[in-house]
Motif scaffolding. Structure first.
Motif, short mmCIF file in Angstrom:
data_model
loop_
_atom_site.label_atom_id
_atom_site.label_comp_id
_atom_site.label_asym_id
_atom_site.label_seq_id
_atom_site.Cartn_x
_atom_site.Cartn_y
_atom_site.Cartn_z
N LEU A 192 -5.54 -13.06 -0.39
CA LEU A 192 -5.94 -14.47 -0.42
C LEU A 192 -5.17 -15.28 0.61
O LEU A 192 -5.74 -16.14 1.30
CB LEU A 192 -5.73 -15.05 -1.82
CG LEU A 192 -6.70 -14.57 -2.89
CD1 LEU A 192 -6.27 -15.09 -4.26
CD2 LEU A 192 -8.11 -15.00 -2.57
N ARG A 193 -3.88 -15.02 0.73
CA ARG A 193 -3.07 -15.72 1.73
C ARG A 193 -3.55 -15.40 3.14
O ARG A 193 -3.63 -16.28 3.99
CB ARG A 193 -1.60 -15.33 1.60
CG ARG A 193 -0.93 -15.87 0.38
CD ARG A 193 0.51 -15.38 0.30
NE ARG A 193 1.09 -15.67 -0.98
CZ ARG A 193 1.72 -16.79 -1.28
NH1 ARG A 193 1.85 -17.72 -0.36
NH2 ARG A 193 2.23 -16.97 -2.47
N ALA A 249 0.82 -1.21 0.00
CA ALA A 249 0.00 0.00 0.00
C ALA A 249 0.86 1.26 0.00
O ALA A 249 0.54 2.24 -0.68
CB ALA A 249 -0.92 0.00 1.22
N ASP A 250 1.97 1.24 0.71
CA ASP A 250 2.87 2.38 0.75
C ASP A 250 3.48 2.63 -0.63
O ASP A 250 3.54 3.76 -1.10
CB ASP A 250 3.96 2.15 1.79
CG ASP A 250 4.88 3.34 1.92
OD1 ASP A 250 4.36 4.46 2.17
OD2 ASP A 250 6.11 3.17 1.79
N ARG A 251 3.93 1.56 -1.29
CA ARG A 251 4.52 1.72 -2.63
C ARG A 251 3.50 2.23 -3.63
O ARG A 251 3.80 3.09 -4.46
CB ARG A 251 5.13 0.40 -3.10
CG ARG A 251 6.40 0.03 -2.37
CD ARG A 251 7.11 -1.14 -3.02
NE ARG A 251 6.32 -2.37 -3.04
CZ ARG A 251 6.27 -3.24 -2.04
NH1 ARG A 251 6.93 -3.00 -0.92
NH2 ARG A 251 5.55 -4.33 -2.14
N GLU A 290 1.87 -4.36 -8.34
CA GLU A 290 1.64 -4.18 -6.91
C GLU A 290 0.21 -4.56 -6.52
O GLU A 290 -0.01 -5.15 -5.46
CB GLU A 290 1.93 -2.74 -6.48
CG GLU A 290 3.38 -2.34 -6.61
CD GLU A 290 4.31 -3.10 -5.71
OE1 GLU A 290 3.88 -3.57 -4.63
OE2 GLU A 290 5.50 -3.22 -6.05
N MET A 291 -0.75 -4.25 -7.37
CA MET A 291 -2.13 -4.60 -7.07
C MET A 291 -2.34 -6.12 -7.16
O MET A 291 -3.11 -6.69 -6.38
CB MET A 291 -3.09 -3.87 -8.01
CG MET A 291 -3.06 -2.36 -7.82
SD MET A 291 -3.31 -1.82 -6.12
CE MET A 291 -5.02 -2.19 -5.89
N VAL A 292 -1.64 -6.78 -8.08
CA VAL A 292 -1.69 -8.24 -8.15
C VAL A 292 -1.09 -8.84 -6.88
O VAL A 292 -1.62 -9.79 -6.30
CB VAL A 292 -0.97 -8.76 -9.42
CG1 VAL A 292 -0.76 -10.26 -9.36
CG2 VAL A 292 -1.75 -8.37 -10.66
N ALA A 293 0.03 -8.27 -6.43
CA ALA A 293 0.66 -8.74 -5.20
C ALA A 293 -0.27 -8.52 -4.00
O ALA A 293 -0.34 -9.36 -3.10
CB ALA A 293 1.99 -8.02 -4.97
N LEU A 294 -1.00 -7.42 -3.99
CA LEU A 294 -1.93 -7.14 -2.90
C LEU A 294 -3.08 -8.16 -2.90
O LEU A 294 -3.47 -8.66 -1.84
CB LEU A 294 -2.48 -5.72 -3.00
CG LEU A 294 -3.41 -5.27 -1.90
CD1 LEU A 294 -2.70 -5.30 -0.54
CD2 LEU A 294 -3.94 -3.88 -2.18
#
Length: 99
Positions: A74-75, A30-32, A65-69
């Motif tokens: 999910l995790r 979120a910061d990035r 970054e949104m994919v990583a979020l």
């Protein structure tokens, strides 16, 4: 009182630690993303250097970054459900539902 019982008989401490790590990773993402959407890097700070902005020096791919979020969400959800089931099975064992 049996101190450390939950730690010895369940995986709750590891799951709780995993949830804490997931929260920290989500905050980092979120910061990035927030710094990428603001040209000066920090919302309320004025640009201190002359020339290239922080976004130009360290470009952030917002889509990645949104994919990583989404992956992190999910995790987190899966881990929280595992922790919920761990506590439910411990509760069942303590109550002695087999009788």
């Amino acid at each position: 009182m049996l101190f450390g019982l939950i730690d010895r008989v369940t995986s709750a401490p590891q799951l709780k630690a995993s949830l804490d790590q997931s929260i920290e990773r989500s905050r980092g993402i979120a910061d990035r993303v927030s710094k990428a959407t603001l040209q000066n890097g920090d919302g309320f700070a004025l640009e201190a250097t002359v020339g290239r902005t922080q976004a130009e020096v360290n470009p952030v791919n917002v889509e990645d970054e949104m994919v990583a979020l989404a992956d992190e969400q999910l995790r987190f959800l899966a881990t929280s459900r595992l922790l919920e089931k761990t506590y439910a099975s411990l509760r069942t064992a303590i109550r002695g539902q087999g009788a």
